[in-house]
Every structure is written in C-alpha cells, then in structure tokens.
Design a protein around this motif. Structure first.
Motif, PDB file in Angstrom:
ATOM      1  N   TYR A  79      97.855  81.977  54.523  1.00  0.00           N
ATOM      2  CA  TYR A  79      97.786  82.962  55.606  1.00  0.00           C
ATOM      3  C   TYR A  79      96.374  82.987  56.207  1.00  0.00           C
ATOM      4  O   TYR A  79      95.398  82.637  55.547  1.00  0.00           O
ATOM      5  CB  TYR A  79      98.120  84.360  55.090  1.00  0.00           C
ATOM      6  CG  TYR A  79      99.454  84.454  54.388  1.00  0.00           C
ATOM      7  CD1 TYR A  79      99.532  84.366  52.997  1.00  0.00           C
ATOM      8  CD2 TYR A  79     100.632  84.624  55.111  1.00  0.00           C
ATOM      9  CE1 TYR A  79     100.753  84.444  52.348  1.00  0.00           C
ATOM     10  CE2 TYR A  79     101.861  84.711  54.466  1.00  0.00           C
ATOM     11  CZ  TYR A  79     101.912  84.621  53.087  1.00  0.00           C
ATOM     12  OH  TYR A  79     103.131  84.699  52.442  1.00  0.00           O
ATOM     13  N   LEU A  80      96.308  83.433  57.441  1.00  0.00           N
ATOM     14  CA  LEU A  80      95.023  83.673  58.090  1.00  0.00           C
ATOM     15  C   LEU A  80      95.109  85.025  58.786  1.00  0.00           C
ATOM     16  O   LEU A  80      95.802  85.160  59.800  1.00  0.00           O
ATOM     17  CB  LEU A  80      94.679  82.576  59.095  1.00  0.00           C
ATOM     18  CG  LEU A  80      93.292  82.700  59.735  1.00  0.00           C
ATOM     19  CD1 LEU A  80      92.209  82.459  58.676  1.00  0.00           C
ATOM     20  CD2 LEU A  80      93.133  81.726  60.893  1.00  0.00           C
ATOM     21  N   GLN A  81      94.443  86.012  58.221  1.00  0.00           N
ATOM     22  CA  GLN A  81      94.372  87.334  58.833  1.00  0.00           C
ATOM     23  C   GLN A  81      93.200  87.346  59.793  1.00  0.00           C
ATOM     24  O   GLN A  81      92.052  87.123  59.386  1.00  0.00           O
ATOM     25  CB  GLN A  81      94.189  88.410  57.765  1.00  0.00           C
ATOM     26  CG  GLN A  81      94.071  89.821  58.325  1.00  0.00           C
ATOM     27  CD  GLN A  81      95.339  90.303  58.998  1.00  0.00           C
ATOM     28  OE1 GLN A  81      96.430  90.120  58.484  1.00  0.00           O
ATOM     29  NE2 GLN A  81      95.193  90.936  60.159  1.00  0.00           N
ATOM     30  N   MET A  82      93.489  87.609  61.050  1.00  0.00           N
ATOM     31  CA  MET A  82      92.452  87.571  62.086  1.00  0.00           C
ATOM     32  C   MET A  82      92.276  88.965  62.662  1.00  0.00           C
ATOM     33  O   MET A  82      93.202  89.516  63.276  1.00  0.00           O
ATOM     34  CB  MET A  82      92.864  86.583  63.185  1.00  0.00           C
ATOM     35  CG  MET A  82      93.179  85.184  62.678  1.00  0.00           C
ATOM     36  SD  MET A  82      93.475  83.998  64.005  1.00  0.00           S
ATOM     37  CE  MET A  82      94.951  84.686  64.708  1.00  0.00           C
ATOM     38  N   ASN A  83      91.115  89.539  62.449  1.00  0.00           N
ATOM     39  CA  ASN A  83      90.788  90.867  62.953  1.00  0.00           C
ATOM     40  C   ASN A  83      89.672  90.781  63.997  1.00  0.00           C
ATOM     41  O   ASN A  83      88.980  89.776  64.091  1.00  0.00           O
ATOM     42  CB  ASN A  83      90.354  91.772  61.796  1.00  0.00           C
ATOM     43  CG  ASN A  83      91.433  91.974  60.759  1.00  0.00           C
ATOM     44  OD1 ASN A  83      92.636  91.957  61.061  1.00  0.00           O
ATOM     45  ND2 ASN A  83      91.020  92.157  59.516  1.00  0.00           N
ATOM     46  N   SER A  84      89.524  91.853  64.747  1.00  0.00           N
ATOM     47  CA  SER A  84      88.466  91.921  65.769  1.00  0.00           C
ATOM     48  C   SER A  84      88.473  90.676  66.655  1.00  0.00           C
ATOM     49  O   SER A  84      87.426  90.045  66.875  1.00  0.00           O
ATOM     50  CB  SER A  84      87.096  92.105  65.102  1.00  0.00           C
ATOM     51  OG  SER A  84      87.074  93.261  64.299  1.00  0.00           O
TER      52      SER A  84
END
Length: 127
Positions: A79-84
């Motif tokens: 997974y790749l959680q991308m924030n901001s």
C-alpha cells in the motif's frame, strides 16, 4: 505474474489517497516492494520501498513525512498512503517487486533493482 495497482484518481491539493498493489501468480512475501512515479515529460522517480518483513522502509525526499508505504504479506499486497497531496504529486504511480534478492533488509531505491512492474495508476492533484 501480475502486479495490479489501484486506488488512483483525482484529488484536491491537501487531500489523501491510498494506493494498493496486489500481486498474483507468485508470492512476494520474501521480497522488497516499492512504488515509483512518472510525470509527463519527466523521468521515473523513486517514491517509497519496503523490505520483506515491513521492518524497514525508505522514502524519496519529495514525499517524506507525507507518504507511507506498508504491506500485508498475507494478502500479497503493498500500500501507499498519500497525505497532504500537492499538484506536483500528479503522475502515474507504478508498483514494483524485486524477485532477485529475497530477505533483503534495506530496500533498493533504484528502478533497475526491480524485476516485476505493475501497469500504473493515475494520480491527479488539482490546486
């Protein structure tokens, strides 16, 4: 063997997205997996990578503190959680797996170190 990336889409600046990459055809639970991205007219860029156990991750300078890579070996998925998110994060995101070096502790950040690649998922961030 197939790596199927999903979760991309259109997001406003400051928002979040979570990419998934499911592997099929073989297990990569003993191998490094990573994410790269490529924007139009630019070279492929390293984003993040994770070792086989999840105990060590590496991130590119442009995403440090905003993106987090993780994996679930039982699901053969990374997974790749991308924030901001920022407009400059707009790119096609590719997941990749290194099949040549099992149980590697420090994940590789170089594209040539990966032998399997997914088809990519588009992420577009509007300002």
């Amino acid at each position: 063997v197939q790596l199927q990336a999903s979760g991309g889409g259109l997001m406003q600046s400051g928002g979040s997205l979570r990419l998934s990459c499911a592997a099929s055809g073989r297990t990569f639970s003993n191998n490094v997996m990573g994410w790269f991205r490529q924007a139009p007219g630019k070279e492929r860029e390293f984003v993040a990578a994770i070792n086989w156990s999840g105990s060590r991750t590496v991130s590119g300078d442009s995403v440090k503190g905003r993106f987090t890579i993780s994996r679930d070996n039982a699901k053969n998925t990374v997974y790749l959680q991308m924030n901001s998110l920022k407009p400059e994060d707009t790119a096609v995101y590719y997941c990749a797996a290194d099949s040549a070096h099992p149980f590697l502790y420090i994940p590789t950040t170089i594209a040539s170190g990966y032998s399997y690649w997914g088809q990519g998922t588009q992420v577009t961030v509007s300002s």
